[in-house]
Motif scaffolding. Structure first.
Motif, PDB file in Angstrom:
ATOM      1  N   UNK A 274      16.213 -17.289  15.376  1.00  0.00           N
ATOM      2  CA  UNK A 274      16.536 -16.309  14.343  1.00  0.00           C
ATOM      3  C   UNK A 274      17.281 -16.992  13.205  1.00  0.00           C
ATOM      4  N   UNK A 275      17.207 -16.391  12.017  1.00  0.00           N
ATOM      5  CA  UNK A 275      17.833 -16.932  10.817  1.00  0.00           C
ATOM      6  C   UNK A 275      18.743 -15.878  10.207  1.00  0.00           C
ATOM      7  N   UNK A 276      19.968 -16.287   9.867  1.00  0.00           N
ATOM      8  CA  UNK A 276      20.878 -15.380   9.160  1.00  0.00           C
ATOM      9  C   UNK A 276      20.756 -15.632   7.668  1.00  0.00           C
ATOM     10  N   UNK A 277      20.499 -14.565   6.950  1.00  0.00           N
ATOM     11  CA  UNK A 277      20.282 -14.643   5.502  1.00  0.00           C
ATOM     12  C   UNK A 277      21.407 -13.903   4.785  1.00  0.00           C
ATOM     13  N   UNK A 278      21.982 -14.570   3.777  1.00  0.00           N
ATOM     14  CA  UNK A 278      22.918 -13.906   2.877  1.00  0.00           C
ATOM     15  C   UNK A 278      22.079 -13.141   1.849  1.00  0.00           C
ATOM     16  N   UNK A 279      22.049 -11.849   1.988  1.00  0.00           N
ATOM     17  CA  UNK A 279      21.175 -11.012   1.168  1.00  0.00           C
ATOM     18  C   UNK A 279      21.744 -10.877  -0.239  1.00  0.00           C
ATOM     19  N   UNK A 280      20.899 -11.137  -1.209  1.00  0.00           N
ATOM     20  CA  UNK A 280      21.287 -10.963  -2.609  1.00  0.00           C
ATOM     21  C   UNK A 280      20.752  -9.656  -3.194  1.00  0.00           C
ATOM     22  N   UNK A 281      19.575  -9.253  -2.729  1.00  0.00           N
ATOM     23  CA  UNK A 281      18.969  -8.016  -3.225  1.00  0.00           C
ATOM     24  C   UNK A 281      17.968  -7.509  -2.197  1.00  0.00           C
TER      25      UNK A 281
ATOM     26  N   UNK B  10      10.659  -9.821   5.518  1.00  0.00           N
ATOM     27  CA  UNK B  10      10.164  -8.442   5.528  1.00  0.00           C
ATOM     28  C   UNK B  10       9.550  -8.104   6.882  1.00  0.00           C
ATOM     29  N   UNK B  11       9.455  -6.822   7.158  1.00  0.00           N
ATOM     30  CA  UNK B  11       8.708  -6.267   8.278  1.00  0.00           C
ATOM     31  C   UNK B  11       9.192  -6.790   9.636  1.00  0.00           C
ATOM     32  N   UNK B  12       8.284  -6.820  10.610  1.00  0.00           N
ATOM     33  CA  UNK B  12       8.592  -7.344  11.924  1.00  0.00           C
ATOM     34  C   UNK B  12       9.649  -6.585  12.699  1.00  0.00           C
ATOM     35  N   UNK B  13       9.836  -5.317  12.397  1.00  0.00           N
ATOM     36  CA  UNK B  13      10.868  -4.533  13.076  1.00  0.00           C
ATOM     37  C   UNK B  13      12.158  -4.394  12.302  1.00  0.00           C
TER      38      UNK B  13
ATOM     39  N   UNK C 139      17.640  -4.983   5.968  1.00  0.00           N
ATOM     40  CA  UNK C 139      18.109  -5.629   4.755  1.00  0.00           C
ATOM     41  C   UNK C 139      19.168  -4.912   3.959  1.00  0.00           C
ATOM     42  N   UNK C 140      19.580  -3.705   4.328  1.00  0.00           N
ATOM     43  CA  UNK C 140      20.591  -2.966   3.581  1.00  0.00           C
ATOM     44  C   UNK C 140      21.987  -3.486   3.928  1.00  0.00           C
ATOM     45  N   UNK C 141      22.222  -4.756   3.732  1.00  0.00           N
ATOM     46  CA  UNK C 141      23.490  -5.363   4.123  1.00  0.00           C
ATOM     47  C   UNK C 141      23.691  -6.677   3.382  1.00  0.00           C
ATOM     48  N   UNK C 142      24.924  -7.177   3.410  1.00  0.00           N
ATOM     49  CA  UNK C 142      25.197  -8.456   2.759  1.00  0.00           C
ATOM     50  C   UNK C 142      24.660  -9.636   3.561  1.00  0.00           C
ATOM     51  N   UNK C 143      24.427  -9.424   4.853  1.00  0.00           N
ATOM     52  CA  UNK C 143      23.791 -10.432   5.712  1.00  0.00           C
ATOM     53  C   UNK C 143      22.816  -9.726   6.641  1.00  0.00           C
ATOM     54  N   UNK C 144      21.694 -10.378   6.909  1.00  0.00           N
ATOM     55  CA  UNK C 144      20.754  -9.849   7.883  1.00  0.00           C
ATOM     56  C   UNK C 144      20.272 -10.982   8.774  1.00  0.00           C
ATOM     57  N   UNK C 145      19.993 -10.663  10.017  1.00  0.00           N
ATOM     58  CA  UNK C 145      19.512 -11.643  10.992  1.00  0.00           C
ATOM     59  C   UNK C 145      18.094 -11.283  11.368  1.00  0.00           C
ATOM     60  N   UNK C 146      17.143 -12.223  11.137  1.00  0.00           N
ATOM     61  CA  UNK C 146      15.730 -11.923  11.331  1.00  0.00           C
ATOM     62  C   UNK C 146      15.043 -13.065  12.078  1.00  0.00           C
ATOM     63  N   UNK C 147      13.921 -12.788  12.752  1.00  0.00           N
ATOM     64  CA  UNK C 147      13.165 -13.853  13.404  1.00  0.00           C
ATOM     65  C   UNK C 147      12.700 -14.903  12.387  1.00  0.00           C
ATOM     66  N   UNK C 148      12.744 -16.150  12.802  1.00  0.00           N
ATOM     67  CA  UNK C 148      12.394 -17.251  11.903  1.00  0.00           C
ATOM     68  C   UNK C 148      10.974 -17.143  11.366  1.00  0.00           C
ATOM     69  N   UNK C 149      10.056 -16.578  12.161  1.00  0.00           N
ATOM     70  CA  UNK C 149       8.664 -16.529  11.726  1.00  0.00           C
ATOM     71  C   UNK C 149       8.392 -15.498  10.644  1.00  0.00           C
ATOM     72  N   UNK C 150       9.400 -14.718  10.260  1.00  0.00           N
ATOM     73  CA  UNK C 150       9.191 -13.778   9.162  1.00  0.00           C
ATOM     74  C   UNK C 150      10.087 -14.114   7.967  1.00  0.00           C
ATOM     75  N   UNK C 151      10.390 -15.382   7.826  1.00  0.00           N
ATOM     76  CA  UNK C 151      11.160 -15.879   6.686  1.00  0.00           C
ATOM     77  C   UNK C 151      10.227 -16.720   5.812  1.00  0.00           C
ATOM     78  N   UNK C 152      10.142 -16.385   4.528  1.00  0.00           N
ATOM     79  CA  UNK C 152       9.242 -17.067   3.595  1.00  0.00           C
ATOM     80  C   UNK C 152      10.076 -17.774   2.532  1.00  0.00           C
TER      81      UNK C 152
END
Length: 328
Positions: free
Chosen positions: A29-36, A83-86, A94-107
């Motif tokens: 999984x990848x933690x992303x600092x969400x900007x928008x 995006x997507x994947x649950x 994504x409605x947060x300052x950080x989100x944790x998502x599976x690596x295979x859905x990171x572009x």
């Protein structure tokens, strides 16, 4: 971190901006600092209790753009979309300052565009691209009808279809938005009076080669009737919030020889090269996104209310930071 939590389905008041612990990184999984993040009808369905498989409380949001914070085979600070994947359904979205998502859905991508522009793109582009390629197999020189043309998805589809060399018809229910469609490159803007098929056939007597249904089942029969024999209609949207057909009798419902398909994809249906090319073309002024409205996180209730009541054309985007001009 700040995050929007939907405690249970219901009105916009059930969306609460609160503080949550930073999600812990785990293998794969990848933690992303969400900007928008963009708003989508899918999240409206979730809030209204119309989406299947959602558990509560939940941080909504099926897409986001930002930078890699930790995890996976990405470089910290790298720009990415997800995006997507649950997202926003089976795990927090994504409605947060950080989100944790599976690596295979990171572009990954690289762009100097502002985050409020980047936030308009991922899910809309994925659906538009998949609908035109997988759903419709649209070819150069063909005609395309977009039912629901002033939605964010409608604008994105028109841009991609024009790139393919198609002639584009697109509808709106509001007379004041016809010129907006024309300015976006639509060849034949149409006022949706419930009988779009008749308008289309005055211009293309045999019917269009392809049609993208974004409004939903109330307009689908008319969209099918606007399409030629051996043409294809792809069902990809539900702006009407109606997506089932009562007493469906295929022979009576479908015009003879008209094909009906559907499209609903995932992150891996959008190649990184397609996303990068689209962003580059936007930066170079060769592609446009259509109108957008930008909100701060503490305006999420207003944003959802605007989405629900179709008050704005184009995409609704939320910036997670304190953008200039945003509410304090």
């Amino acid at each position: 971190m700040r995050a929007v939590v939907l405690r249970e389905p219901g009105p916009v008041e059930n969306l609460e901006l609160t503080e949550l612990p930073l999600p812990e990184v785990k293998p794969g999984w990848v933690r992303i600092a969400v900007k928008a993040f963009g708003l989508n009808r899918s999240e409206l369905h979730t809030r209204l209790g119309l989406a299947d498989g959602v558990t509560f409380p939940r941080v909504p949001g099926i897409e986001a753009v930002g930078i890699v914070d930790a995890g996976g085979d990405f470089t910290p600070g790298q720009q990415v979309a997800t995006m997507m994947g649950g997202m926003g359904r089976t795990f927090d979205g994504g409605y947060a300052e950080y989100t944790l998502v599976p690596e295979n859905q990171v572009i990954p991508f690289r762009s100097g565009l502002p985050w409020e522009v980047l936030g308009q793109v991922p899910e809309t582009l994925q659906t538009a691209y998949g609908s035109l390629t997988t759903g419709l197999d649209l070819q150069e020189g063909q005609t395309l009808l977009i039912r629901g043309g002033t939605s964010a998805l409608g604008f994105a589809t028109a841009t991609l279809a024009k790139d393919l060399g198609a002639t584009v018809f697109a509808t709106t229910r509001q007379p004041g938005r016809l010129e907006t469609l024309r300015e976006h490159g639509v060849d034949h803007p149409l006022l949706d009076d419930g009988n779009v098929a008749e308008q289309v056939r005055k211009i293309a007597p045999g019917g269009v080669d392809a049609a993208l249904e974004l409004v939903g089942t109330p307009t689908l029969p008319d969209t099918l009737n606007a399409t030629r024999v051996h043409g294809t209609v792809c069902f990809s949207g539900m702006l009407s919030n109606q997506w089932t057909i009562s007493n469906f009798y295929p022979i009576g419902y479908l015009p003879t020889g008209v094909r009906l398909t559907a499209y609903g994809g995932e992150a891996d249906d959008l190649p990184a090269s397609v996303l990068q090319r689209h962003l580059d073309r936007i930066a170079d002024g060769e592609a446009t996104l259509g109108p957008a409205k930008v909100y701060a996180m503490d305006e999420i209730r207003q944003a959802h209310d605007d989405l629900e009541h179709n008050r704005t054309a184009g995409k609704l985007v939320v910036l997670t930071g304190r953008a200039e001009g945003a509410a304090p």
